[in-house]
Design an enzyme around this catalytic site. Structure first.
Site, PDB file in Angstrom:
ATOM      1  N   ARG B  74       0.988  -1.180   0.039  1.00 13.04           N
ATOM      2  CA  ARG B  74      -0.111  -0.071  -0.045  1.00 13.04           C
ATOM      3  C   ARG B  74       0.977   1.379   0.153  1.00 13.04           C
ATOM      4  NH1 ARG B  74      -3.757  -0.192   5.070  1.00 13.04           N
ATOM      5  NH2 ARG B  74      -5.144  -1.465   3.819  1.00 13.04           N
ATOM      6  N   ARG B 143      -1.719   6.831   9.567  1.00 10.86           N
ATOM      7  CA  ARG B 143      -1.690   6.232   8.165  1.00 10.86           C
ATOM      8  C   ARG B 143      -1.770   7.294   7.019  1.00 10.86           C
ATOM      9  NH1 ARG B 143      -4.081   0.951   8.197  1.00 10.86           N
ATOM     10  NH2 ARG B 143      -3.438  -0.038   9.903  1.00 10.86           N
ATOM     11  N   LYS B 206      -3.803   1.537  14.940  1.00 13.84           N
ATOM     12  CA  LYS B 206      -3.812   2.209  13.699  1.00 13.84           C
ATOM     13  C   LYS B 206      -4.385   3.802  14.109  1.00 13.84           C
ATOM     14  CE  LYS B 206      -6.327  -0.322  11.247  1.00 13.84           C
ATOM     15  NZ  LYS B 206      -7.193  -0.931  10.118  1.00 13.84           N
ATOM     16  N   LYS B 208      -5.660   7.403  12.051  1.00 20.60           N
ATOM     17  CA  LYS B 208      -6.220   8.076  10.980  1.00 20.60           C
ATOM     18  C   LYS B 208      -6.387   9.749  10.990  1.00 20.60           C
ATOM     19  CE  LYS B 208      -7.413   3.497   9.180  1.00 20.60           C
ATOM     20  NZ  LYS B 208      -8.750   2.734   8.602  1.00 20.60           N
ATOM     21  N   CYS B 429     -15.413  -2.915  -0.196  1.00 16.87           N
ATOM     22  CA  CYS B 429     -14.071  -3.313   0.051  1.00 16.87           C
ATOM     23  C   CYS B 429     -13.600  -4.461  -0.501  1.00 16.87           C
ATOM     24  CB  CYS B 429     -14.095  -3.635   1.641  1.00 16.87           C
ATOM     25  SG  CYS B 429     -14.686  -5.087   1.930  1.00 16.87           S
ATOM     26  N   CYS B 474     -16.974  -7.835   6.162  1.00 18.27           N
ATOM     27  CA  CYS B 474     -16.812  -8.047   7.561  1.00 18.27           C
ATOM     28  C   CYS B 474     -17.030  -6.714   8.403  1.00 18.27           C
ATOM     29  CB  CYS B 474     -15.280  -8.694   7.934  1.00 18.27           C
ATOM     30  SG  CYS B 474     -14.266  -7.565   8.232  1.00 18.27           S
TER      31      CYS B 474
HETATM   32  C1  SRM Z   1      -7.998  -1.378   0.782  1.00 17.02           C
HETATM   33  C2  SRM Z   1      -8.935  -1.012   2.139  1.00 17.02           C
HETATM   34  C3  SRM Z   1     -10.605  -1.065   1.489  1.00 17.02           C
HETATM   35  C4  SRM Z   1     -10.884  -0.660   0.070  1.00 17.02           C
HETATM   36  O1  SRM Z   1     -11.389  -1.467  -0.582  1.00 17.02           O
HETATM   37  O2  SRM Z   1     -10.570   0.496  -0.121  1.00 17.02           O
HETATM   38  C5  SRM Z   1      -8.856  -1.684   3.172  1.00 17.02           C
HETATM   39  C6  SRM Z   1      -8.414  -3.160   3.313  1.00 17.02           C
HETATM   40  C7  SRM Z   1      -8.238  -3.945   4.510  1.00 17.02           C
HETATM   41  N1  SRM Z   1      -8.292  -3.391   5.749  1.00 17.02           N
HETATM   42 FE1  SRM Z   1      -9.321  -1.684   6.288  1.00 17.02          FE
HETATM   43  N2  SRM Z   1      -9.064  -0.928   4.616  1.00 17.02           N
HETATM   44  C8  SRM Z   1      -9.176   0.397   3.957  1.00 17.02           C
HETATM   45  C9  SRM Z   1      -9.774   1.237   4.714  1.00 17.02           C
HETATM   46  C10 SRM Z   1     -10.439   0.963   5.968  1.00 17.02           C
HETATM   47  C11 SRM Z   1     -11.486   2.023   6.453  1.00 17.02           C
HETATM   48  C12 SRM Z   1     -12.039   3.203   6.031  1.00 17.02           C
HETATM   49  C13 SRM Z   1     -11.176   4.502   6.241  1.00 17.02           C
HETATM   50  O3  SRM Z   1     -10.143   4.199   6.996  1.00 17.02           O
HETATM   51  O4  SRM Z   1     -11.625   5.679   5.933  1.00 17.02           O
HETATM   52  C14 SRM Z   1     -11.664   1.552   7.758  1.00 17.02           C
HETATM   53  C15 SRM Z   1     -12.810   2.060   8.943  1.00 17.02           C
HETATM   54  C16 SRM Z   1     -12.377   3.108   9.578  1.00 17.02           C
HETATM   55  C17 SRM Z   1     -11.727   2.956  10.858  1.00 17.02           C
HETATM   56  O5  SRM Z   1     -10.408   2.590  10.849  1.00 17.02           O
HETATM   57  O6  SRM Z   1     -12.362   2.668  11.919  1.00 17.02           O
HETATM   58  C18 SRM Z   1     -11.090   0.276   8.006  1.00 17.02           C
HETATM   59  C19 SRM Z   1     -10.832  -0.568   9.227  1.00 17.02           C
HETATM   60  C20 SRM Z   1     -10.108  -1.889   9.154  1.00 17.02           C
HETATM   61  C21 SRM Z   1     -10.043  -2.445  10.248  1.00 17.02           C
HETATM   62  C22 SRM Z   1     -10.657  -2.268  11.732  1.00 17.02           C
HETATM   63  C23 SRM Z   1      -9.929  -1.390  12.507  1.00 17.02           C
HETATM   64  C24 SRM Z   1     -10.431  -1.380  14.029  1.00 17.02           C
HETATM   65  O7  SRM Z   1     -10.500  -0.261  14.458  1.00 17.02           O
HETATM   66  O8  SRM Z   1     -10.529  -2.344  14.552  1.00 17.02           O
HETATM   67  C25 SRM Z   1      -9.131  -3.644  10.183  1.00 17.02           C
HETATM   68  C26 SRM Z   1      -8.708  -4.731  10.797  1.00 17.02           C
HETATM   69  C27 SRM Z   1      -7.561  -4.596  11.887  1.00 17.02           C
HETATM   70  O9  SRM Z   1      -6.992  -3.451  11.815  1.00 17.02           O
HETATM   71  O10 SRM Z   1      -7.663  -5.192  12.749  1.00 17.02           O
HETATM   72  C28 SRM Z   1      -8.738  -3.350   8.609  1.00 17.02           C
HETATM   73  C29 SRM Z   1      -7.827  -4.428   7.999  1.00 17.02           C
HETATM   74  C30 SRM Z   1      -7.739  -4.048   6.583  1.00 17.02           C
HETATM   75  C31 SRM Z   1      -7.150  -5.039   5.688  1.00 17.02           C
HETATM   76  C32 SRM Z   1      -5.575  -4.766   5.654  1.00 17.02           C
HETATM   77  C33 SRM Z   1      -7.087  -6.668   6.258  1.00 17.02           C
HETATM   78  C34 SRM Z   1      -5.820  -7.101   7.318  1.00 17.02           C
HETATM   79  O11 SRM Z   1      -5.675  -6.496   8.168  1.00 17.02           O
HETATM   80  O12 SRM Z   1      -5.172  -8.200   6.840  1.00 17.02           O
HETATM   81  C35 SRM Z   1      -7.637  -5.062   4.308  1.00 17.02           C
HETATM   82  C36 SRM Z   1      -6.855  -5.688   3.252  1.00 17.02           C
HETATM   83  C37 SRM Z   1      -7.825  -6.139   2.385  1.00 17.02           C
HETATM   84  C38 SRM Z   1      -6.968  -6.379   0.845  1.00 17.02           C
HETATM   85  O13 SRM Z   1      -6.639  -7.627   0.648  1.00 17.02           O
HETATM   86  O14 SRM Z   1      -6.508  -5.445   0.334  1.00 17.02           O
HETATM   87  N3  SRM Z   1      -9.241  -2.283   8.236  1.00 17.02           N
HETATM   88  N4  SRM Z   1     -10.084  -0.040   6.661  1.00 17.02           N
HETATM   89  C39 SRM Z   1      -8.863   0.606   2.452  1.00 17.02           C
HETATM   90  C40 SRM Z   1      -7.424   0.640   2.547  1.00 17.02           C
HETATM   91  C41 SRM Z   1      -7.286   2.255   3.127  1.00 17.02           C
HETATM   92  C42 SRM Z   1      -5.781   2.723   2.930  1.00 17.02           C
HETATM   93  O15 SRM Z   1      -5.365   3.168   1.715  1.00 17.02           O
HETATM   94  O16 SRM Z   1      -5.277   2.787   3.919  1.00 17.02           O
HETATM   95  S1  SF4 Z   2     -13.458  -7.887   4.662  1.00 19.15           S
HETATM   96 FE1  SF4 Z   2     -13.407  -6.747   6.329  1.00 19.15          FE
HETATM   97  S2  SF4 Z   2     -11.160  -6.316   6.639  1.00 19.15           S
HETATM   98 FE2  SF4 Z   2     -11.483  -6.940   4.633  1.00 19.15          FE
HETATM   99  S3  SF4 Z   2     -11.338  -5.444   3.522  1.00 19.15           S
HETATM  100 FE3  SF4 Z   2     -13.459  -5.906   3.661  1.00 19.15          FE
HETATM  101  S4  SF4 Z   2     -14.028  -4.727   5.710  1.00 19.15           S
HETATM  102 FE4  SF4 Z   2     -11.941  -4.628   5.481  1.00 19.15          FE
END
Ligand code: SRM
Ligand code: SF4
Ligand SMILES: Cc1cc2nc3c(=O)[nH]c(=O)nc-3n(C[C@H](O)[C@H](O)[C@H](O)COP(=O)(O)OP(=O)(O)OC[C@H]3O[C@@H](n4cnc5c(N)ncnc54)[C@H](O)[C@@H]3O)c2cc1C
Ligand SMILES: Cc1cc2nc3c(=O)[nH]c(=O)nc-3n(C[C@H](O)[C@H](O)[C@H](O)COP(=O)(O)O)c2cc1C
Lengths: 567, 553
Positions: B74, B143, B206, B208, B429, B474
């Protein structure tokens, strides 16, 4: 050799005998055969021999082993011996020879071992004559191959044609060759010591008694438990892991199994269609009866016919046909038979389908009641049309529960050392099979020796054969070292021998500490590269001259610390 | 907090020698495509995730092959800005070392998937050559910083936009591990590596930050730990309202977890104060955040534990000044301005519709080739939106026709123009097959589901409505499904919780309407709701507002 019914009678009789009785019978039979030689035709040999040449042509080392033993025995009998491999032999010396003995095996389907090729062609192509040459040939072979001991036969025959005097009959040995060979050499020594070295005009042949055949060549029936293509999507290969369920199977790690494939249905039907023969008609082939269909499907080789067969066909249909390998269907299409009645004669001159060997990938200790093999689908192109190897393709298509027959091909020269010895295994591609067997065996026995594996293939992601099992052996400490080379994963090609060199110092240390070395898989170029690299490592890390390195390597071989199972 | 109830990750961080761990050794391990457990946590800080193709698991197991491990990288792109030559570089890298799909994320950056262990270094050095990095795009650090990307948003866009970079640099970890490990650079003296902000513990979780420029809340400013709202009065940037404690993720069956929108705690007028306030908000979270339970470690929980006021005071004492009264602002939308738009500086931008942010050439449209052509003209920059789209930006009036021609040739104009409003307002997502946390499909499934929802809208004459629909595989909410008018949250294969009642502007969370629905049920539910909405809605009433007024959730 014997007709079915005779064989049965004889076999049943044999079964009633003790080992000692067997040996007696064996000797007795040999006696009879020897007597079959008309005494009168024996001109006296001037004086007893005191100088002989023993040559050998070997692929996998048996002939050499025997030849070496005999050389030693001859010396004990006060005879000077020149012992030499046929590929080292100065061909110009041949006409000067007086007592010349050769021990040669047969390989391919009926071809000389690579090491004997030069000699073989030489005696066929050069029109010289012997005046004083006295010789005898010991042929090593395997009765499970259609052209049993072909090379030995040819050499024996050709030397005779060139005016050589056969002083002991050609002896053909099956895989259990020890007694046979000794017996042959007794006769040789006898004829040398007796002032009139018996000369045999006809060429009676002594073959290992069927008794041995029965005891050594047991056919098993295995039912397919699993048949998995180990390569993942995106691979250029198909490698089948095949598990067979068999009861009371006897083998050791290092052995192979021999399988006689069936011909492809499409080809058989094409032939039936073209010839218009009734598929259910019963015809005889080598003392057995088959329906035309079964004969073509299961018994005779109809693909890529040997030149010798093509030659016979040409004679039969009295046409001139270039002596090249060709499929039966093409043959009968391009060079039609005189009349369809001839087809049965054609079938008669075909060779049986030759068995293919596959190194056993399982271990008695670990996989009770099963035998596993690792088969790579053999792929090649004939004017840009993709073709597949007969047996590998046949095996790849076996479904679970289908049954196949096979025999066990012992390999005494490819055995695990004592449990506490260290081993280095170099087995890229399907060469991994032998080492999956070794490691499974050592794992389940809890053998103390250290294990080092070198594996290679094309792509890490799709071709890492038995990856998870190898990982487990690393985790549980069975494998001390593993090095892998994937040739397609980077710009410049990377192979196992490169990895050996990278780990050269440690590799040499292992050798210094007495490690046993094993190479399994592709003969050319893999095993050649590996051997060169081995010499390089010994030279570089043992700071030796090229010559010393060679000596060190030869010593490894003599000590039985370097074994190959390559093909 | 006593060491014994520190979460494992905390120990990994502290013993990681500046995020180095044993990554080098892991890379050398020949027999697996994976890296060691602890290193998997560490490489996140370097902008990578270890993943495996979940579609292939079973079959590979049969083949005695290990899981098909690959890595996702990323990029760090504050505000989502890329130069044309950088796009070209990325296009090539994606082709060589990854699945080839360029994924625009919901945080304005780009992800490449399917990179083999052996290809990570080549990939990163190629990025580096294009002046791109992946530092701190994942892991317990700040981030990628979001900022409203469209220059048309305001005359002061450039000025506001600059903050994204400033904040990103201010909060960047100091360790040079990334350069050493991935670019084989010499280790620089430890001394330089002291990190007063992150120390050796980094953040508890994390972190943000997003910057919004009203009236468009396209970055979902309230979904972030820190949200900055630019206050512009008669063409002057007065400063920023600061919101804290936004965070969307929940965990099924864990009642202690909840989605939360940021709370505005005040206003800062100067750049110096804004940066200082932001910095101290992090230090307070660093020192007070929960380090034993990662599920409860985000700022939102710390804020609620301390109480908003306490948290604010703590920040003020550390910053050495008081925050001012928050200023007025108004959000009226969250959607991107598709098609051609002109900004005050006279330049033009074309916003391309990219379904779920997946840039590739497929049977529908050759988007990837089109964007490459655009980049090759060198006449436009690339700006990614938080709605997973791309803006072809900063095109001078003179060059507009050239770009327009490329877009026409590749059918992009048609593609963007003809997409239905609901599709253009939708996000999903990544989910399967790469996301290890996915319970259900998302980006692979959303397009076909929308194709079934569109007719329902037409049937009820609603096809022209902007309704915000989002799906996540999820409850982590990566596509911010909790601040959608219609949210789908995966609970299992083919099953989704249906969330309703979020507002159009992103200032109200939605609520669960029905649990674990399969497609058929989803469609019948929506069909009914649309019909009633059609009949009972008030003048220009938005779907989400209608749901709340009727108290349907
Ligand atoms: C790529 C992306 C979704 C998309 O289709 O665009 C994404 C993809 C993933 N997110 Fe996310 N998140 C993405 C935005 C978000 C957002 C939206 C936002 O930030 O505006 C959220 C919700 C906002 C928040 O953080 O509260 C978000 C909340 C999570 C979480 C839950 C965090 C938490 O507070 O518990 C996880 C799981 C974790 O971190 O344990 C997670 C984890 C992940 C992971 C890395 C799974 C992992 O931990 O192994 C996913 C990778 C999937 C893949 O194969 O690419 N992602 N993730 C977004 C990338 C953002 C970036 O460029 O950095
Ligand atoms: S399945 Fe859950 S953790 Fe994976 S990209 Fe979608 S919302 Fe994020
Ligand atoms: C000791 C030993 C151990 C072995 N262990 C293994 C093992 O563990 N795993 C394994 O996969 N293999 C092993 N082999 C090799 C195996 O025995 C077979 O040789 C291999 O599977 C190919 O056999 P096939 O019947 O599929 O191909 P074949 O039909 O015998 O063809 C072999 C080659 O002959 C040529 N050929 C055949 N037909 C034609 C035609 N019509 N026109 C032109 N050219 C043709 C092609 O070059 C082809 O590659 C071992 C061999 C030996 C001697
Ligand atoms: C690939 C292969 C092909 C063989 N083909 C024949 C054959 O056609 N006829 C035969 O009698 N023996 C055949 N054999 C058996 C060998 O001749 C037998 O194993 C012999 O002991 C090998 O002796 P060597 O180690 O001196 O080469 C074959 C063996 C192998 C491995």
């Amino acid at each position: 050799m014997l007709a079915e019914n005779k064989l049965k009678v004889f076999g049943d009789f044999i079964k009633t005998l003790t080992n000692d009785e067997l040996i007696w019978v064996n000797g007795y039979l040999n006696g009879i055969v020897a007597k079959a030689v008309p005494e009168t035709t024996l001109p006296a040999v001037k004086q007893a021999a005191n100088k002989i040449t023993i040559t050998y042509g070997t692929e996998t080392g048996n002939s050499k082993k025997i030849a070496t033993d005999f050389a030693a025995r001859a010396k004990k009998n006060g005879i000077q011996v020149k012992l030499i491999s046929l590929d080292q032999y100065r061909l110009n010396d041949l006409p000067k020879e007086e007592y010349f003995f050769t021990i040669v095996s047969t390989h391919g389907d009926g071809e000389p071992p690579a090491a004997a090729k030069k000699f073989y062609d030489h005696i066929y192509n050069n029109g010289f004559k012997f005046d004083k040459l006295k010789y005898s040939v010991l042929a090593l072979g395997d009765t499970s191959y259609p052209l049993f001991c072909k090379t030995g036969e040819d050499i024996d025959d050709q030397l005779n044609k060139l005016g050589g005097n056969r002083i002991a009959p050609l002896r053909k040995c099956d895989l259990e060759f020890d007694e046979e060979a000794n017996d042959w050499f007794d006769k040789v020594l006898l004829s040398l010591n007796s002032n009139n070295g018996a000369q045999v005009k006809e060429s009676p042949v002594i073959t290992s008694s069927p008794a041995k055949k029965i005891t050594t060549k047991k056919t098993y029936t295995g039912s397919v438990l699993a048949n998995v293509n180990l390569n993942d999507i995106g691979s250029n290969k198909q490698t089948y892991h095949i598990e067979l369920a068999v009861d009371e199977l006897e083998y050791e790690p290092g052995d192979s199994i021999g399988i006689v494939p069936e011909n492809p249905l499409a080809t058989v039907e094409a032939i039936l269609a073209f010839t218009g023969l009734d598929k259910n008609k019963e015809i005889e082939y080598r003392d057995e009866w088959f329906t035309v269909f079964d004969l073509l499907k299961k018994r005779v080789n109809i693909i890529y016919l040997a030149p010798s067969v093509v030659k016979k066909y040409a004679a039969l249909v009295s046409q001139t046909i270039p002596e090249a390998k060709i499929d039966l269907l093409d043959l009968i299409k391009i060079y039609p038979v005189k009349n369809s009645a001839q087809y049965e004669e054609v079938f008669a001159l075909l060779n049986p389908i030759a068995p293919r060997l596959y190194t056993i990938a399982s271990a008695p200790e670990a996989h009770n009641g099963e035998v596993h093999i690792t088969v790579e689908k053999d792929e090649f192109h004939i004017n840009d049309i993709e073709r597949f190897g007969l047996c590998s393709a046949y095996l790849g298509e076996l479904n679970t529960d289908s049954e196949i027959k096979f025999f066990v091909q012992k390999n005494k020269r490819f055995r695990l050392p004592a449990d506490d010895e260290d081993i280095i295994m170099i087995g890229p591609g399907t060469g991994i099979a032998a080492f999956r067997s070794f490691l499974s065996e050592r794992d389940s026995k809890g053998a103390a020796g250290k294990n080092w594996l070198f594996f290679g293939e094309q792509q890490f992601a799709t071709d890492f054969l038995y990856q998870t099992e190898i990982q487990n052996w690393v985790d549980t400490g069975v494998l001390t070292n593993v090095n892998v080379a994937f040739s397609h994963d980077q710009q410049e090609k990377l192979y196992v021998h490169h990895k050996m060199l990278q780990r050269g110092q440690e590799f040499y240390n292992w050798l210094q500490n007495g490690a046993y070395l094993y190479v399994c898989g592709q003969k050319d170029p893999m095993s050649v590269w590996v051997e060169n690299t081995l010499l390089e490592i010994i030279q570089k890390f043992g700071s030796k001259t090229a010559f010393e390195a060679k000596q060190y390597f030869d010593k490894l071989k003599d000590d039985g610390r370097y074994s190959k199972d390559v093909y | 907090m006593s060491d014994k109830n520190l979460s494992h990750i905390e120990k990994v961080k502290q013993t990681s020698d500046g995020l180095r761990g044993t990554i080098r050794e892991s890379l050398l391990d020949e027999i697996t495509g994976a890296i060691r457990e602890d290193d998997q946590a560490l490489i996140k800080f370097h902008g990578m995730y270890q993943q495996d193709d979940r579609d292939r698991r079973e079959e590979r197991a049969e083949k005695k092959l290990d899981r098909l491990y690959t890595f996702m990288i990323r990029l760090r792109l504050p505000g989502g800005f890329l130069l044309p030559e950088q796009w070209i570089a990325m296009h090539e890298i994606a082709g060589e070392n990854s699945t080839g799909v360029i994924k625009i994320t919901t945080r304005q950056t780009i992800q490449l998937h399917g990179i083999f262990k052996s290809k990570i270094k080549p990939t990163i050095s190629a990025f580096n050559a294009a002046k791109l990095d992946s530092i701190a795009t994942c892991g317990d650090v700040n981030r990628n910083v979001l900022c409203s990307p469209n220059p048309r948003q305001s005359t002061l866009h450039q000025q506001v936009f600059a903050y994204a970079d400033k904040i990103s640099n201010l909060l960047k970890p100091k360790t040079s591990a990334w350069y050493e490990i991935w670019l084989d650079e010499e280790k620089i003296a430890e001394k330089l590596e002291d990190d007063p902000l992150y120390q050796d513990r980094y953040m508890p979780r994390k972190f943000k930050i997003a910057i919004a420029i009203p009236p468009n809340n396209d970055v979902d400013v309230f979904g972030n730990d820190i949200g900055l709202i630019a206050i512009i009065e008669n063409d002057v940037l007065k400063g920023f309202n600061i919101a804290i404690g936004g965070g969307l993720s929940t965990t099924h069956g864990n009642t202690e977890t909840y989605a939360r929108l940021g709370t505005i705690i005040g206003f800062t007028d100067t750049e110096e104060k804004t940066l200082k306030a932001v910095y101290e908000i992090l230090t307070v979270q660093r020192d007070h955040g929960n380090r034993s339970d990662r599920k409860l470690a985000r700022l939102k929980y710390t804020v609620d534990n301390l109480g908003v006021d306490r948290y604010k005071e703590e920040v003020e004492t550390r910053a050495g000044f008081k925050l001012e009264e928050a200023r007025n602002y108004k959000f009226t939308t969250r959607t991107d301005y598709y098609g051609w738009e002109q900004s005050n500086d006279g330049n033009w931008q074309y916003t391309v519709f990219v379904e779920n942010g997946r840039v590739l050439d497929d049977e529908k449209v050759a988007l990837k080739s089109a964007l490459l052509e655009v980049a090759k003209t060198g006449k436009a920059n690339f700006r990614f939106t938080a709605n997973q789209n791309v803006i072809i930006s900063d095109v001078s009036a003179g060059d507009k026709e050239v770009i327009n021609q490329v877009l026409l040739n590749f059918n992009i104009i048609e593609h963007t123009g003809s997409a239905s409003p609901i599709r253009k307002n939708a996000m999903a997502c990544v989910a399967l097959p790469t996301c290890p946390l996915a319970l259900a499909e998302a980006q692979r499934y959303m397009p076909s589901l929308l194709s079934k929802i569109e007719p329902l809208l037409e049937k009820n004459g609603l096809q022209h409505e902007d309704i915000i629909v989002r799906m996540t595989g999820c409850p982590n909410g990566c596509a911010r499904s909790y601040i959608a008018e219609i949210g789908f949250v995966g609970t299992g294969p083919g099953k989704y919780n249906l969330h309703l009642g979020g507002d159009y502007e992103g200032e109200r969370l939605n609520k669960i309407y029905k649990e674990s629905l399969e497609e058929a049920a989803i469609l019948t539910e929506l069909d009914g709701l649309f019909a009633n909405y059609k009949n009972e809605r008030r003048e220009r009433e938005k779907f989400g507002d209608y749901i709340m007024r009727k108290e349907l959730v």
